[in-house]
Design an enzyme around this catalytic site. Structure first.
Site, PDB file in Angstrom:
ATOM      1  N   ASP A   1      60.761  26.858  43.040  1.00 15.81           N
ATOM      2  CA  ASP A   1      59.892  25.741  43.423  1.00 15.81           C
ATOM      3  C   ASP A   1      59.437  25.829  44.877  1.00 15.81           C
ATOM      4  OD1 ASP A   1      62.494  25.270  44.209  1.00 15.81           O
ATOM      5  OD2 ASP A   1      62.659  23.303  43.270  1.00 15.81           O
TER       6      ASP A   1
ATOM      7  N   ASP B   1      66.077  27.126  47.136  1.00 18.29           N
ATOM      8  CA  ASP B   1      65.316  26.108  46.411  1.00 18.29           C
ATOM      9  C   ASP B   1      64.527  25.282  47.420  1.00 18.29           C
ATOM     10  OD1 ASP B   1      65.586  24.541  43.481  1.00 18.29           O
ATOM     11  OD2 ASP B   1      65.130  23.209  45.161  1.00 18.29           O
TER      12      ASP B   1
ATOM     13  N   HIS C   1      72.070  19.667  43.466  1.00 12.51           N
ATOM     14  CA  HIS C   1      72.029  18.305  44.015  1.00 12.51           C
ATOM     15  C   HIS C   1      73.233  17.465  43.584  1.00 12.51           C
ATOM     16  CE1 HIS C   1      68.127  19.049  45.624  1.00 12.51           C
ATOM     17  NE2 HIS C   1      67.522  19.098  44.463  1.00 12.51           N
TER      18      HIS C   1
END
Length: 384
Positions: free
Chosen positions: A281, A189, A153
């Site tokens: 995740d 992800d 990110h």
């Protein structure tokens, strides 16, 4: 103990893992989930989801799990400040140095640079760079950067989503500087790999593909929406492919996306280096995502991406750790992913908790709509 399937693997079929204990010193604290907040009326505050326990289990499952004979361990290293400018602006790096010098700072929601965090971030970046260099220099074909804090990110100019430095982005630029012509980055992800995409948004030498839940923007630190319309700009138009999947997408839905969107794009792009940005995740049991992958889904993704690497990049594949916040199941899903990368004939480790029911009909419709859109709009996919 390893099964007979593991014994059939070639002795030189190793995954080179880069790790340093110093990354455990990034202490993200406690509070209400990732806020750091103590409301005063709760007796038990939980650890921030991006805590060291999750990575300790990933470390231990690779050391003592069935896959351990096929792991080669390497020491990580801190990145030099001068190395960070290949992806990040000096102004942003200076901001991080100043925050560390002043004892820490919450850079954005849930993203805490505390004492020890900057050193850990430098270790994560440097270890990922070392993993890529290991591949480029011909010392191994598959390397895995087991790193925290995560990085995908982090944008060139700002932190976001628990990330300070974009570990994968730095490694991709190293590959390009080291002579690679074209690099594919596949990010699985559960959250959009916005930072990596932003760093190469104007480049036709890096194809960034992100499979993520359809979460949209979450504020000033994450202005990107992860939509199919975010395709890149200038020379990079068409080389950022977003695959926002509906909540609840599981093994079959991800498999369908890999078959109908990811594989055809990689085949058309013909990279000479592959990077798999992996977060657990996306699993069915993760507290920070709403997808339903199980170990088998991760295993198949690993197997697919390894097959593409064997076909186009002479087997060269860098794997970079990102999210994955279920403290135990994330380690199992990592193990399964690497089993797939090794292309084992049978699972080395059984799934302790999944079965999870899946209705793939809606994800399939969404994926078909994305496929239609990309073939109409993305120049290099029009005849795919």
């Amino acid at each position: 103990m390893a099964s007979s399937a593991s014994q059939s693997l070639l002795s030189d079929n190793l995954i080179h893992v880069f790790w340093d204990e110093g990354m455990l010193k990034h202490d993200t604290g406690r509070g209400v989930f990732d806020t750091g907040m103590d409301p005063g009326f709760l007796d038990v505050l939980e650890k921030h989801p991006e805590n060291s326990d999750r990575v300790k289990n990933m470390l231990s499952i690779l050391k003592r799990g069935p896959i351990s004979p096929f792991i080669s361990w390497h020491h990580g290293r801190p990145a030099h400040i001068s190395e960070l400018s290949s992806f990040h602006t000096q102004e942003y790096v200076n901001e991080l140095i100043e925050a560390d010098r002043n004892g820490g700072k919450e850079l954005c929601g849930g993203t805490f640079l505390n004492p020890g965090s900057w050193d850990a971030a430098l270790l994560a970046a440097g270890s990922t760079l070392s993993a890529m260099k290991h591949i480029i220099d011909g010392h191994g074909k598959i390397a895995y950067a087991l790193v925290r804090p995560p990085g995908h990110h982090a944008q060139p100019t700002q932190a976001d989503g628990y990330c300070f430095l974009n570990n994968a982005g730095l490694a991709v630029q190293l590959a390009l500087d080291g002579g690679c012509r074209k690099v594919v980055v596949l990010d699985i992800d559960v959250h959009y790999g916005n930072g990596t995409a932003e760093g190469f948004y104007h480049s036709d030498k890096v194809l960034t593909i992100s499979l993520h839940m359809n979460h949209g923007s979450w504020g000033p630190s994450h202005p990107q929406g992860g939509t199919v319309e975010e395709l890149g700009e200038g020379e990079g138009f068409g080389y950022n492919l977003n695959i926002p999947l509906p909540n609840g997408t599981g093994d079959k839905g991800y498999g369908y996306a890999m078959q109908h969107l990811v594989v055809p794009a990689i085949e058309k792009f013909e990279p000479d280096m592959m990077v798999l940005v992996v977060g657990q995740d996306s699993s069915a049991f993760d507290p920070n995502g709403r997808q339903c992958l199980t170990m088998e889904g991760y295993r198949e993704i690993g197997r697919t991406i390894c097959g593409m690497a064997n076909e186009y990049s002479n087997g060269r594949l860098l794997i970079v750790q990102e999210g994955g916040y279920h403290v135990t199941y994330s380690a199992y899903c990592l193990h399964a992913t690497l089993e797939g990368v090794l292309n084992v004939s049978e699972p080395l480790l059984s799934d302790p908790i999944a079965y999870y029911p899946e209705d793939e009909s809606f994800p399939t419709k969404v994926i078909e709509a994305i496929k239609k859109y990309q073939k109409e709009v993305v120049p290099f996919l029009k005849d795919a």
